[in-house]
Motif scaffolding. Structure first.
Motif, PDB file in Angstrom:
ATOM      1  N   GLY A  34       0.873  -1.170   0.190  1.00 14.66           N
ATOM      2  CA  GLY A  34       0.010  -0.166  -0.003  1.00 14.66           C
ATOM      3  C   GLY A  34       1.049   1.393  -0.005  1.00 14.66           C
ATOM      4  N   THR A  35       1.917   1.289   0.569  1.00  9.79           N
ATOM      5  CA  THR A  35       2.734   2.560   0.862  1.00  9.79           C
ATOM      6  C   THR A  35       3.981   2.492   0.268  1.00  9.79           C
ATOM      7  OG1 THR A  35       4.153   1.718   2.558  1.00  9.79           O
ATOM      8  CG2 THR A  35       1.815   2.766   3.157  1.00  9.79           C
ATOM      9  N   GLY A  36       4.355   1.336  -0.523  1.00 17.37           N
ATOM     10  CA  GLY A  36       5.835   1.126  -1.051  1.00 17.37           C
ATOM     11  C   GLY A  36       7.040   1.295  -0.174  1.00 17.37           C
ATOM     12  N   HIS A  59      -5.629   0.140  11.109  1.00 20.45           N
ATOM     13  CA  HIS A  59      -6.936  -0.644  10.915  1.00 20.45           C
ATOM     14  C   HIS A  59      -7.131  -1.050   9.902  1.00 20.45           C
ATOM     15  CE1 HIS A  59      -8.794   1.063  14.741  1.00 20.45           C
ATOM     16  NE2 HIS A  59      -8.091   2.135  14.598  1.00 20.45           N
ATOM     17  N   GLY A  60      -6.330  -0.860   8.635  1.00 23.98           N
ATOM     18  CA  GLY A  60      -6.316  -1.429   7.432  1.00 23.98           C
ATOM     19  C   GLY A  60      -5.731  -2.488   7.147  1.00 23.98           C
ATOM     20  N   ALA A  61      -5.873  -3.417   6.151  1.00 24.68           N
ATOM     21  CA  ALA A  61      -5.090  -4.357   5.913  1.00 24.68           C
ATOM     22  C   ALA A  61      -3.472  -3.978   5.385  1.00 24.68           C
ATOM     23  CB  ALA A  61      -5.834  -5.201   4.734  1.00 24.68           C
ATOM     24  N   SER A  62      -2.699  -4.697   5.469  1.00 28.60           N
ATOM     25  CA  SER A  62      -1.489  -4.347   4.950  1.00 28.60           C
ATOM     26  C   SER A  62      -0.421  -5.616   4.857  1.00 28.60           C
ATOM     27  CB  SER A  62      -0.566  -3.448   6.021  1.00 28.60           C
ATOM     28  OG  SER A  62       0.708  -3.129   5.636  1.00 28.60           O
ATOM     29  N   ARG A  63      -0.129  -5.549   3.519  1.00 27.36           N
ATOM     30  CA  ARG A  63       0.624  -6.685   3.091  1.00 27.36           C
ATOM     31  C   ARG A  63       1.959  -6.280   2.620  1.00 27.36           C
ATOM     32  NH1 ARG A  63      -1.571 -11.487   3.038  1.00 27.36           N
ATOM     33  NH2 ARG A  63      -0.633 -12.210   0.967  1.00 27.36           N
ATOM     34  N   CYS A  82      11.270  -3.870  -7.477  1.00 25.21           N
ATOM     35  CA  CYS A  82       9.905  -3.276  -7.509  1.00 25.21           C
ATOM     36  C   CYS A  82       9.284  -2.851  -8.835  1.00 25.21           C
ATOM     37  CB  CYS A  82       9.768  -2.299  -6.570  1.00 25.21           C
ATOM     38  SG  CYS A  82       9.874  -2.671  -4.929  1.00 25.21           S
ATOM     39  N   ALA A  83      10.256  -2.303  -9.548  1.00 22.16           N
ATOM     40  CA  ALA A  83       9.624  -1.818 -10.923  1.00 22.16           C
ATOM     41  C   ALA A  83       9.352  -3.002 -11.808  1.00 22.16           C
ATOM     42  CB  ALA A  83      10.777  -1.061 -11.685  1.00 22.16           C
ATOM     43  N   GLN A  84      10.181  -4.144 -11.580  1.00 24.37           N
ATOM     44  CA  GLN A  84       9.900  -5.372 -12.506  1.00 24.37           C
ATOM     45  C   GLN A  84       8.748  -6.004 -11.995  1.00 24.37           C
ATOM     46  OE1 GLN A  84      13.654  -7.363 -11.520  1.00 24.37           O
ATOM     47  NE2 GLN A  84      14.665  -6.568 -13.517  1.00 24.37           N
ATOM     48  N   HIS A  85       8.144  -5.883 -10.827  1.00 27.11           N
ATOM     49  CA  HIS A  85       6.979  -6.532 -10.559  1.00 27.11           C
ATOM     50  C   HIS A  85       5.700  -5.524 -10.253  1.00 27.11           C
ATOM     51  CE1 HIS A  85      10.083  -9.350  -9.644  1.00 27.11           C
ATOM     52  NE2 HIS A  85       9.168 -10.411  -9.915  1.00 27.11           N
ATOM     53  N   ASN A  86       5.841  -4.351 -10.893  1.00 26.36           N
ATOM     54  CA  ASN A  86       4.763  -3.260 -10.867  1.00 26.36           C
ATOM     55  C   ASN A  86       4.375  -2.931  -9.578  1.00 26.36           C
ATOM     56  OD1 ASN A  86       4.761  -3.257 -13.665  1.00 26.36           O
ATOM     57  ND2 ASN A  86       3.339  -5.407 -13.463  1.00 26.36           N
ATOM     58  N   ILE A  87       5.491  -2.446  -8.861  1.00 28.00           N
ATOM     59  CA  ILE A  87       5.226  -2.302  -7.093  1.00 28.00           C
ATOM     60  C   ILE A  87       5.837  -0.924  -7.352  1.00 28.00           C
ATOM     61  CG2 ILE A  87       5.768  -2.331  -4.894  1.00 28.00           C
ATOM     62  CD1 ILE A  87       6.135  -5.549  -5.471  1.00 28.00           C
ATOM     63  N   GLU A  88       5.154   0.102  -6.965  1.00 27.99           N
ATOM     64  CA  GLU A  88       5.775   1.431  -6.925  1.00 27.99           C
ATOM     65  C   GLU A  88       6.220   1.633  -5.405  1.00 27.99           C
ATOM     66  OE1 GLU A  88       4.125   6.227  -7.170  1.00 27.99           O
ATOM     67  OE2 GLU A  88       3.075   4.782  -8.307  1.00 27.99           O
ATOM     68  N   PRO A  89       7.743   1.831  -5.582  1.00 30.70           N
ATOM     69  CA  PRO A  89       8.685   2.012  -4.441  1.00 30.70           C
ATOM     70  C   PRO A  89       8.548   3.344  -3.772  1.00 30.70           C
ATOM     71  CG  PRO A  89      10.172   2.215  -6.380  1.00 30.70           C
ATOM     72  CD  PRO A  89       8.764   1.919  -6.850  1.00 30.70           C
ATOM     73  N   ASN A  90       8.696   3.595  -2.398  1.00 34.51           N
ATOM     74  CA  ASN A  90       8.650   4.947  -1.751  1.00 34.51           C
ATOM     75  C   ASN A  90       9.825   4.991  -0.994  1.00 34.51           C
ATOM     76  OD1 ASN A  90       7.489   7.304  -0.820  1.00 34.51           O
ATOM     77  ND2 ASN A  90       6.486   6.448   0.797  1.00 34.51           N
ATOM     78  N   PHE A  91      10.820   4.750  -1.691  1.00 32.42           N
ATOM     79  CA  PHE A  91      12.274   4.899  -0.982  1.00 32.42           C
ATOM     80  C   PHE A  91      13.223   5.039  -1.516  1.00 32.42           C
ATOM     81  CE2 PHE A  91      11.099   0.372  -1.906  1.00 32.42           C
ATOM     82  CZ  PHE A  91      12.436  -0.066  -2.599  1.00 32.42           C
TER      83      PHE A  91
END
Length: 91
Positions: A34-36, A59-63, A82-91
């Motif tokens: 959710g957050t990257g 309170h929210g689900a976090s994976r 992350c980029a190769q797996h379509n996950i937007e990093p936030n770091f």
């Protein structure tokens, strides 16, 4: 002889392991979907019976997705995975 071309794309892409926080048992580098945000869990952080070094309440689900079994993977490599797996990093 014909020159053989090599693709830079992986012939078959491996799906990264995804889990809930409570199910985390293996050291490594993990990205919260959710957050990257990137989390690094060395083996010392996961000792059974010890106080957890990281706790998260929400309170929210976090994976989490394990981007590397190496908790000290370079930030650049973690971002690339992350980029190769379509996950937007936030770091």
């Amino acid at each position: 002889m014909a020159k053989q071309e090599t693709s830079i794309e992986s012939a078959h892409r491996v799906k990264l392991p995804e889990m809930d926080w409570e199910d985390l048992t293996e050291p490594g580098a993990y990205v919260e979907i959710g957050t990257g945000d990137l989390y690094r869990f060395p083996k010392e952080a996961l000792i059974q019976g010890g106080s957890p070094l990281v706790t998260k309440e929400s309170h929210g689900a976090s994976r989490l997705v394990q981007v590397s079994k190496d908790p000290y993977v370079t930030t650049m490599k973690a971002r690339l995975l992350c980029a190769q797996h379509n996950i937007e990093p936030n770091f």
